[in-house]
Each structure stands twice: as C-alpha cells, then as structure tokens.
Write a protein that holds these residues in place. Structure first.
Motif, PDB file in Angstrom:
ATOM      1  N   THR A  35      40.459  41.201  35.927  1.00 25.71           N
ATOM      2  CA  THR A  35      39.616  40.167  36.533  1.00 25.71           C
ATOM      3  C   THR A  35      38.351  40.760  37.142  1.00 25.71           C
ATOM      4  N   ARG A  36      38.458  41.956  37.691  1.00 26.46           N
ATOM      5  CA  ARG A  36      37.263  42.589  38.267  1.00 26.46           C
ATOM      6  C   ARG A  36      36.220  42.887  37.200  1.00 26.46           C
ATOM      7  N   ASN A  37      36.675  43.189  35.992  1.00 26.61           N
ATOM      8  CA  ASN A  37      35.750  43.470  34.894  1.00 26.61           C
ATOM      9  C   ASN A  37      34.972  42.235  34.467  1.00 26.61           C
ATOM     10  N   THR A  38      35.495  41.047  34.782  1.00 26.41           N
ATOM     11  CA  THR A  38      34.843  39.801  34.376  1.00 26.41           C
ATOM     12  C   THR A  38      34.254  39.038  35.562  1.00 26.41           C
ATOM     13  N   GLY A  39      34.116  39.711  36.703  1.00 30.43           N
ATOM     14  CA  GLY A  39      33.473  39.102  37.861  1.00 30.43           C
ATOM     15  C   GLY A  39      34.381  38.329  38.779  1.00 30.43           C
ATOM     16  N   GLY A  40      35.687  38.458  38.603  1.00 31.53           N
ATOM     17  CA  GLY A  40      36.629  37.723  39.442  1.00 31.53           C
ATOM     18  C   GLY A  40      37.333  38.613  40.436  1.00 31.53           C
ATOM     19  N   ARG A  41      38.216  38.006  41.226  1.00 34.42           N
ATOM     20  CA  ARG A  41      39.006  38.757  42.189  1.00 34.42           C
ATOM     21  C   ARG A  41      40.328  38.026  42.425  1.00 34.42           C
ATOM     22  N   VAL A  42      41.382  38.794  42.600  1.00 36.52           N
ATOM     23  CA  VAL A  42      42.687  38.237  42.963  1.00 36.52           C
ATOM     24  C   VAL A  42      42.692  38.048  44.473  1.00 36.52           C
ATOM     25  N   THR A  43      42.921  36.823  44.928  1.00 37.63           N
ATOM     26  CA  THR A  43      42.834  36.520  46.362  1.00 37.63           C
ATOM     27  C   THR A  43      44.186  36.232  47.002  1.00 37.63           C
TER      28      THR A  43
ATOM     29  N   ARG B  57      56.909  39.888  37.002  1.00 37.89           N
ATOM     30  CA  ARG B  57      57.199  38.851  38.003  1.00 37.89           C
ATOM     31  C   ARG B  57      55.898  38.501  38.722  1.00 37.89           C
ATOM     32  N   VAL B  58      55.388  37.311  38.470  1.00 41.38           N
ATOM     33  CA  VAL B  58      54.151  36.829  39.086  1.00 41.38           C
ATOM     34  C   VAL B  58      54.511  35.754  40.105  1.00 41.38           C
ATOM     35  N   ARG B  59      53.998  35.886  41.336  1.00 41.07           N
ATOM     36  CA  ARG B  59      54.304  34.928  42.381  1.00 41.07           C
ATOM     37  C   ARG B  59      53.036  34.501  43.127  1.00 41.07           C
ATOM     38  N   ASP B  60      52.800  33.185  43.141  1.00 40.26           N
ATOM     39  CA  ASP B  60      51.711  32.566  43.925  1.00 40.26           C
ATOM     40  C   ASP B  60      50.362  33.225  43.658  1.00 40.26           C
ATOM     41  N   LEU B  61      50.091  33.531  42.401  1.00 38.73           N
ATOM     42  CA  LEU B  61      48.848  34.204  42.032  1.00 38.73           C
ATOM     43  C   LEU B  61      47.651  33.276  42.166  1.00 38.73           C
ATOM     44  N   SER B  62      46.621  33.740  42.842  1.00 35.94           N
ATOM     45  CA  SER B  62      45.367  32.999  42.967  1.00 35.94           C
ATOM     46  C   SER B  62      44.203  33.915  42.590  1.00 35.94           C
ATOM     47  N   VAL B  63      43.273  33.367  41.816  1.00 33.44           N
ATOM     48  CA  VAL B  63      42.118  34.133  41.340  1.00 33.44           C
ATOM     49  C   VAL B  63      40.860  33.317  41.575  1.00 33.44           C
ATOM     50  N   GLN B  64      39.801  33.974  42.041  1.00 33.17           N
ATOM     51  CA  GLN B  64      38.516  33.312  42.268  1.00 33.17           C
ATOM     52  C   GLN B  64      37.409  33.988  41.472  1.00 33.17           C
ATOM     53  N   PHE B  65      36.372  33.189  41.154  1.00 29.38           N
ATOM     54  CA  PHE B  65      35.145  33.700  40.550  1.00 29.38           C
ATOM     55  C   PHE B  65      33.963  33.188  41.363  1.00 29.38           C
TER      56      PHE B  65
ATOM     57  N   LEU C 182      44.538  37.849  32.346  1.00 29.12           N
ATOM     58  CA  LEU C 182      43.611  38.926  32.701  1.00 29.12           C
ATOM     59  C   LEU C 182      43.965  39.522  34.056  1.00 29.12           C
ATOM     60  N   ALA C 183      44.426  38.683  34.981  1.00 25.00           N
ATOM     61  CA  ALA C 183      44.860  39.177  36.281  1.00 25.00           C
ATOM     62  C   ALA C 183      46.081  40.083  36.128  1.00 25.00           C
ATOM     63  N   VAL C 184      47.007  39.699  35.252  1.00 24.74           N
ATOM     64  CA  VAL C 184      48.187  40.527  35.001  1.00 24.74           C
ATOM     65  C   VAL C 184      47.780  41.885  34.449  1.00 24.74           C
ATOM     66  N   MET C 185      46.746  41.909  33.622  1.00 25.31           N
ATOM     67  CA  MET C 185      46.258  43.159  33.030  1.00 25.31           C
ATOM     68  C   MET C 185      45.321  43.930  33.954  1.00 25.31           C
TER      69      MET C 185
ATOM     70  N   ASN D 255      29.181  31.719  47.440  1.00 25.21           N
ATOM     71  CA  ASN D 255      30.428  30.976  47.333  1.00 25.21           C
ATOM     72  C   ASN D 255      31.293  31.434  46.156  1.00 25.21           C
ATOM     73  N   TRP D 256      32.594  31.369  46.401  1.00 21.81           N
ATOM     74  CA  TRP D 256      33.579  31.648  45.373  1.00 21.81           C
ATOM     75  C   TRP D 256      34.332  30.370  45.065  1.00 21.81           C
ATOM     76  N   VAL D 257      34.795  30.231  43.832  1.00 21.47           N
ATOM     77  CA  VAL D 257      35.569  29.057  43.431  1.00 21.47           C
ATOM     78  C   VAL D 257      36.924  29.512  42.893  1.00 21.47           C
ATOM     79  N   THR D 258      37.975  28.808  43.293  1.00 17.46           N
ATOM     80  CA  THR D 258      39.317  29.144  42.843  1.00 17.46           C
ATOM     81  C   THR D 258      39.541  28.619  41.426  1.00 17.46           C
ATOM     82  N   VAL D 259      39.982  29.500  40.550  1.00 18.86           N
ATOM     83  CA  VAL D 259      40.211  29.158  39.147  1.00 18.86           C
ATOM     84  C   VAL D 259      41.706  29.099  38.833  1.00 18.86           C
ATOM     85  N   VAL D 260      42.467  29.986  39.424  1.00 13.26           N
ATOM     86  CA  VAL D 260      43.930  30.003  39.310  1.00 13.26           C
ATOM     87  C   VAL D 260      44.490  29.866  40.714  1.00 13.26           C
TER      88      VAL D 260
END
Length: 352
Positions: free
Chosen positions: A77-85, A24-32, A71-74, A38-43
């Motif tokens: 994202t941290r392994n690829t330079g991102g973060r769940v925000t 169950r994924v809800r309102d997921l946001s990911v930035q790189f 990747l966020a579900v798994m 600066n960070w940019v929102t990708v999801v």
C-alpha cells in the motif's frame, strides 16, 4: 461463464482445508490521500482468514476494496500512496503491520506471492521469460545462474508450457495472454510461496483459457498445498475453484462463509443480487438476467446507515438509513452485515 451446480457440490469435499490459519486479517483499514491535507478510508474493518491448502475468494464489484485489501496483505500500500491505519495482518503467526521494508522484501517470494489480471504489464519486454523466472529463484532461493535457469524450465513445465526448455529463451511478446499468465504463475511459484494471491487473473482471457488457468491453479494447490486468495468480481469463477467466499461492498465485508452456503442460501441482498446477475447452467432462461441498479459508492461517499441501502430492494426507511449494521454470525455463515437478515428469504443458485 455460467455457474455449474456440480462445481459447488465438489467444493464440499475439496481437499486441503485444515484448521491451521496461514493468513489472519483482522479489522484492516486502509487510507489514501484525497488531497494534501485529507485522507480517505478505502478499506474499513475488513477481516478474513486463509488456511493452509485452502482457497478463499474475495468477491465484489469494482471499487469494493478487494485489490486494496490484497495489496495491504502484500505490504504494497505504501508503494501506491496508501497507508494501513488499523487492524492486524498475521502471516504464519507473525504480525506484519509494523514490518520494515527490508523484512517485507524477504517475505515476498518464499512467504507469499501475487499475480495480476494483466500479466503482460508485469513482464519486462527487454528480458526473456527464462531470465525473469530465474531472477526470482536466484533472489529468494540463493541459486546460481545455471541452477536458476533449470528451475525456470521446471516451473514452465509445472504450469504446462509446451517445449519449456526452448521457450525460456523467448520474450514476453511471443506469448499469448493465457501463456503470459502461466509465465507469471511460474515466476511466483519459483520461490516456493506458502500463499498465492491471484488478483482477477482470468479477467482479460476468453472463457476457454479462463477454464485452463482455473484448472492449473487448482492442480498447483493440490500438488503444493499452498493457500490461495483469489480476487474476482465473477462468482461463476469462484464456484469452480474456491471453498470459502468473502463478499465485499463499499470497503467492508458484508458476508462470508462456505461457497456452497453462500451460493445456495445467500443472507445479504447484495450477494443475492450478484448471484442473480450471472447465468446458471441447466435452467431455461425465461427472463433477462437481473442487474443491481446504481453503482458502488466511491470512498468518501459512503451513505449513512447501511452502505448498500440506496441500491437494496429490501431497505427499510427508518432502519437501514440510520443504523450501520455490524458483522454478526448467522447460522451457517461466518458473518453477515445486514439488519434484516432474520426476516429475508433470498434466492440463490437453484439445485437441479
């Protein structure tokens, strides 16, 4: 691969759909990172579910955010330079967003596994395929070397690799692209996962091998009851395999519902454009296939208002360029993100 109408009809009676929500994924946001500051929102605000025994497709063009979401579900994202925000990821009722790295490692394998579109890059050329499959069984199931190798043979037989007992001693270079994908599926299935994420696993394969891999995934799901999250840009593949479809564009979900509803009666112009761009069996082609003009805007370049408006033939000035549409229920659809849904009649796959 053409869309076959009988494939869509089969999906209406596909076994395995239950009320139990495995993912169950809800309102997921990911930035790189865009740069040092600066960070940019990708999801951006992505929501979807995968039930036990259910096949769900994440579809859209490259750059839509499909792979980043998976990747966020798994927890990668941290392994690829991102973060769940923002948002939440629940697996079997457990919130994963704040899970420490050690707990993520325990979850991957017996909880969820992932296969990728270029399997040869995921296989170590210095080890036999048997050793690589056995390693997964030893790590996650606690088997000794002899039992793990027996498990490797069993898994290769499960994915229909001929002479499995002999081929476990061979190295990845001795396998074709389709066989390497089977090895990757065997490696993931060796840990008895409850959720399988397949990231465009048929993209680099020819049509005949694609069909074989799709049939294999469908049979594995029927035999094991796993949930399947299938990521692709090819809607024709979705018609062969999935019961539900989640369409993504520019980092957000723009339409989702049952596969037959989305294919026959799309509610978003982008979905209709994707359907118009693929061949359909059983019809004479009297004109060239349609194409969606332009490209998916990059992260950080999303336009104001509707993110699809610059490519949409139905965009209305003063409306679509000023208001960002919210995801809202629309009849038989779980949700549609379009300001003109009520007054548009869009063409989908035609019934024969």
């Amino acid at each position: 691969m053409a869309v076959k109408n009988d494939s869509l009809r089969k999906s209406r009676h596909a076994p395995g759909i239950t009320a139990e929500k495995l993912l169950r994924v809800r309102d997921l946001s990911v930035q790189f990172r865009a740069d040092r500051r600066n960070w940019v929102t990708v999801v951006d605000g992505v929501s979807f579910d995968v039930g036990t025994g259910e096949s769900v497709a994440l579809v859209g063009e490259s750059g839509s955010g499909k792979t980043v979401s998976s990747l966020a579900v798994m927890g990668l994202t941290r392994n690829t330079g991102g973060r769940v925000t923002g948002g939440s990821i629940e697996f079997d009722g457990r919130d994963l967003t704040s899970l420490p790295t050690r707990e993520w490692r325990k979850l991957r394998g017996p909880g969820m596994g992932m296969i990728f579109q270029q399997p040869i890059r995921s296989l170590n050329p210095a080890y036999t395929v048997g050793d690589q499959i056995a390693e997964s069984a030893r790590r996650h199931l606690g088997l000794d070397r002899r039992a793990a190798m027996a498990r490797a043979v069993e898994m290769l037989e499960l994915v229909r690799v001929p002479r499995a007992a002999e081929r476990i001693r061979e190295y990845p270079h001795a396998f074709s692209g389709g066989m390497c994908q089977r090895v990757m599926i065997a490696m993931v299935m060796a840990s008895n996962p409850r959720l399988l994420i397949a990231d465009e696993p048929t993209t680099a394969l020819d049509v005949t091998v694609q069909q074989t891999i799709l049939e294999l995934l469908r049979d594995l799901q029927e035999q094991t009851g796993i949930g399947l999250l299938f990521i692709t840009h090819d809607l024709a593949v979705v018609a062969e395999l999935c019961q539900r479809v989640v369409v993504m564009y520019a980092g957000e979900v723009i339409e989702q519902g049952r596969a037959e509803d989305v294919f026959y009666t799309p509610r978003h112009p982008y979905t209709a454009g994707l359907l118009a761009s693929i061949p359909q069996s059983g019809h004479r082609r009297t004109r060239r296939l349609a194409a969606i003009e332009g490209r998916v805007p990059g992260a950080g370049e999303w336009p104001t208002g509707c993110r699809f408006r610059e490519r949409c033939p139905h965009a209305r000035s003063g409306l679509c360029d000023s208001t960002h549409p919210a995801m809202s229920a629309a009849g038989d659809r779980d949700g549609v993100r379009c300001l003109r849904t009520a007054d548009l009649e869009l063409q989908g796959v035609r019934e024969r």
